[in-house]
Design a protein around this motif. Sequence first.
Motif, PDB file in Angstrom:
ATOM      1  N   ILE A 136       0.842  -1.206   0.000  1.00  0.00           N
ATOM      2  CA  ILE A 136       0.000   0.000   0.000  1.00  0.00           C
ATOM      3  C   ILE A 136       0.872   1.248   0.000  1.00  0.00           C
ATOM      4  N   ASP A 137       0.650   2.068  -1.027  1.00  0.00           N
ATOM      5  CA  ASP A 137       1.373   3.315  -1.151  1.00  0.00           C
ATOM      6  C   ASP A 137       0.455   4.413  -0.620  1.00  0.00           C
ATOM      7  N   ALA A 138       0.832   5.033   0.483  1.00  0.00           N
ATOM      8  CA  ALA A 138      -0.045   6.032   1.093  1.00  0.00           C
ATOM      9  C   ALA A 138       0.787   7.108   1.771  1.00  0.00           C
ATOM     10  N   MET A 161     -11.519  -1.767   1.238  1.00  0.00           N
ATOM     11  CA  MET A 161     -11.392  -1.141  -0.069  1.00  0.00           C
ATOM     12  C   MET A 161     -12.575  -1.582  -0.930  1.00  0.00           C
ATOM     13  N   GLU A 255      -6.943   5.631   2.947  1.00  0.00           N
ATOM     14  CA  GLU A 255      -6.506   6.493   1.845  1.00  0.00           C
ATOM     15  C   GLU A 255      -5.192   5.963   1.321  1.00  0.00           C
ATOM     16  N   THR A 257      -3.076   3.857  -2.342  1.00  0.00           N
ATOM     17  CA  THR A 257      -3.224   2.926  -3.456  1.00  0.00           C
ATOM     18  C   THR A 257      -2.683   1.575  -3.043  1.00  0.00           C
ATOM     19  N   ARG A 258      -3.504   0.542  -3.270  1.00  0.00           N
ATOM     20  CA  ARG A 258      -3.088  -0.806  -2.886  1.00  0.00           C
ATOM     21  C   ARG A 258      -2.769  -1.605  -4.147  1.00  0.00           C
ATOM     22  N   TYR A 259      -1.672  -2.332  -4.096  1.00  0.00           N
ATOM     23  CA  TYR A 259      -1.308  -3.222  -5.190  1.00  0.00           C
ATOM     24  C   TYR A 259      -1.372  -4.649  -4.684  1.00  0.00           C
ATOM     25  N   LYS A 269       2.370  -3.941 -12.067  1.00  0.00           N
ATOM     26  CA  LYS A 269       1.896  -2.553 -11.909  1.00  0.00           C
ATOM     27  C   LYS A 269       2.658  -1.857 -10.786  1.00  0.00           C
ATOM     28  N   GLU A 273       4.989   1.503 -11.077  1.00  0.00           N
ATOM     29  CA  GLU A 273       4.641   2.710 -10.319  1.00  0.00           C
ATOM     30  C   GLU A 273       5.729   3.090  -9.315  1.00  0.00           C
TER      31      GLU A 273
END
Length: 294
Positions: A136-138, A161, A255, A257-259, A269, A273
């Motif tokens: 998770i990018d947060a 999510m 909040e 983005t989850r990969y 992906k 990123e």
Amino acid sequence: MIPKVRKAVFPAAGLGTRFLPATKAMPKEMLTLVDKPLIQYGVEEAIHSGMNNIIIVTGRGKSAIEDHFDVSFELEHMLEARQKKDLLAAVRSVSDMIDVFYVRQKEALGLGHAVLRAKEMVANEAFSVVLSDDVIDAELPCLHQLHDIYEFYGCSVVALMEVPPENISAYGVVDAEPVSHNGGSGRLYRIRNMVEKPSPEDAPSNLAIIGRYILTPEIFHSIEAIEPGRGGEIQLTDALKHLLRTRPIYGYKFEGTRYDAGDKLGFLKATVEFALKRHDLGEAFREYLRGIQI
Ligand code: G1P
């Protein structure tokens, strides 16, 4: 006052079949996004959320994880001698930051079973669970966001999510009602029920559980009380459902983005990123991507 969560449990005894043959001799947690293994992203998230006490539940063939978080005298000595200061700092930062403990899960009997293996080490305090497949990018780490809710309510909290109906069967899914919180951003839910990997028709909502949890220690009793569920495994979702009978559980639509780095496309992906965001690589990589025929 509710004490802060200090311990983070990392189940890492899975077989990683989705990434065979890469994971035949290497744990899937050691798959590398740019230059760090998946599990290190999760460990850094825990540290940045105030949880320096790392408990890794490992299985057979997972010694690379232990070596990764250990001090490597030979490597450090070599980097020192060659005056590679940046690399030395990067290598040391892994072993310096944390206290890591290991516990074995002899058989892969499910996520709930893996978490139960950490019972003695966690003892009687709230703890987090991190599934390293979910990267998770947060801005504020996802675990930190969950912890803020935990500190307020003192109850277990899971990350949520929204996912499209065609993908819902891959997740634990909740039935939940929105709760206003601190003037509310519409992200907090109180969970009424949950089900592990339902068919699309049976899914109670489009809100899926993502691999970040803050759990109160009563969860251990619930894991011990339940029967094997989906796939014949002891499921953490089923234990949470059991816990719901006696304790409120909250869900938080985090909040960020989850990969799904446990899936090949998701992994690719995430790689692209994360590489694009790197200050040492991003520009050159962007240039390269612009130039290829797609
Ligand atoms: C696990 C959990 C599931 C959750 C998912 C999140 O499933 O059992 O409830 O939604 O992680 O990634 P797994 O992906 O390990 O099959």
